[in-house]
Design a protein around this motif. Structure first.
Motif, short mmCIF file in Angstrom:
data_model
loop_
_atom_site.label_atom_id
_atom_site.label_comp_id
_atom_site.label_asym_id
_atom_site.label_seq_id
_atom_site.Cartn_x
_atom_site.Cartn_y
_atom_site.Cartn_z
N SER A 74 0.84 -1.19 0.00
CA SER A 74 0.00 0.00 0.00
C SER A 74 0.88 1.25 0.00
N LEU A 75 0.31 2.34 -0.48
CA LEU A 75 1.04 3.61 -0.48
C LEU A 75 0.93 4.29 0.88
N THR A 76 -0.19 4.11 1.55
CA THR A 76 -0.41 4.75 2.84
C THR A 76 -1.05 3.77 3.81
N ALA A 77 -0.96 4.07 5.08
CA ALA A 77 -1.60 3.24 6.11
C ALA A 77 -2.32 4.16 7.08
N GLY A 78 -3.64 4.09 7.09
CA GLY A 78 -4.39 4.94 8.00
C GLY A 78 -4.69 6.30 7.41
N MET A 79 -5.80 6.88 7.83
CA MET A 79 -6.24 8.15 7.28
C MET A 79 -5.35 9.32 7.69
N GLU A 80 -4.51 9.11 8.69
CA GLU A 80 -3.67 10.22 9.16
C GLU A 80 -2.36 10.34 8.39
N GLN A 81 -2.03 9.37 7.55
CA GLN A 81 -0.74 9.39 6.85
C GLN A 81 -0.86 10.08 5.50
N PRO A 82 -0.12 11.17 5.28
CA PRO A 82 -0.19 11.87 3.99
C PRO A 82 0.60 11.14 2.91
N LEU A 83 0.28 11.46 1.67
CA LEU A 83 1.00 10.95 0.51
C LEU A 83 1.47 12.14 -0.30
N ILE A 84 2.78 12.23 -0.53
CA ILE A 84 3.38 13.37 -1.22
C ILE A 84 3.93 12.90 -2.56
N ILE A 85 3.53 13.58 -3.64
CA ILE A 85 3.92 13.19 -5.00
C ILE A 85 4.71 14.33 -5.62
N VAL A 86 5.94 14.05 -6.04
CA VAL A 86 6.79 15.09 -6.64
C VAL A 86 7.60 14.50 -7.78
N PRO A 87 8.05 15.32 -8.73
CA PRO A 87 9.04 14.86 -9.70
C PRO A 87 10.33 14.51 -8.96
N GLY A 88 11.08 13.55 -9.47
CA GLY A 88 12.27 13.06 -8.79
C GLY A 88 13.28 14.14 -8.45
N GLY A 89 13.39 15.15 -9.29
CA GLY A 89 14.37 16.20 -9.06
C GLY A 89 14.09 17.05 -7.84
N ASN A 90 12.86 16.95 -7.30
CA ASN A 90 12.49 17.77 -6.15
C ASN A 90 12.46 16.97 -4.85
N ALA A 91 13.13 15.82 -4.83
CA ALA A 91 13.05 14.92 -3.67
C ALA A 91 13.57 15.55 -2.40
N GLU A 92 14.62 16.33 -2.49
CA GLU A 92 15.25 16.91 -1.30
C GLU A 92 14.26 17.74 -0.49
#
Length: 212
Positions: free
Chosen positions: A124-142
């Protein structure tokens, strides 16, 4: 591909699809595996791999012009897209141009690459309603690695050595996984990036999932 997309491709007389410099039309090849496109007008669209905004704008305007003649003739046009059309997709630029000129557009939901990758990894990508999911292009990982939550680093292939270094510096390598070319014949699955050779090419379609 969704059944909704299949039905739309069957109904549209004109199919537009991105084409690389080498002539490959990957999205079209995938669609042809699900839909009989014989008898359709195929319109190749060319989008340069560059970050130069002026070059990209010119390419987007040219692609829109290619489609206008069919739209003006009353023909519906379906544009193929890899993944989901709302996530880092070129269609959004053409949509803006065409809508500004009075044409109506409709977006059909697809399967985002990061959802397909998570399924391929059987996690799974997330576990529980309290966990956010952040999506970015690879170059912005930092910018996001220190923020709580799971992360999706999209299209990381070109910056992979740098991205792996950043993951290591944040102690995230062992909880990071990568899928390259998800669903394609060249697919590679790496459940643990701590064992990945940073000098090994990953290709353009590389998606990294960083679990909290």
């Amino acid at each position: 591909m969704t059944l909704q997309a299949v039905r739309r491709l069957q109904a549209c007389p004109v199919i537009a699809a991105p084409q690389t410099k080498s002539g490959q039309m990957l999205a079209l090849e995938i669609a042809q595996g699900a839909v009989d496109l014989s008898g359709k007008v195929i319109v190749p669209l060319h989008f340069p791999m560059t970050r130069d905004k002026s070059v990209l704008q010119t390419a987007h305007e040219e692609a829109a012009r290619q489609l206008q003649c069919y739209l003006d003739a009353g023909q519906d046009v379906a544009m193929l897209n890899l993944g989901d059309v709302s996530v880092y997709a070129t269609f959004g630029y053409l949509q803006t141009i065409l809508q500004a000129q009075g044409y109506s557009t409709v977006m059909l939901a697809g399967v985002p690459s990061f959802c397909a990758s998570a399924a391929r990894l059987n996690q799974s990508l997330t576990a529980g309603m309290e966990q956010p999911l952040i999506i970015v292009p690879g170059g912005n990982a930092e910018e996001v690695l220190a923020i709580p939550g799971s992360k999706v680093l999209m299209k990381t292939g070109r910056q992979l050595p740098k991205t792996l270094d950043m993951l290591a510096s944040h102690g995230k390598l062992s909880c990071s996984a990568m899928v390259c070319n998800c669903g394609l014949p060249q697919e590679e699955v790496w459940p643990d990036l701590s064992v990945y050779d940073a000098q090994r090419p990953a290709g353009y379609f590389a998606t990294i999932l960083v679990k909290e």
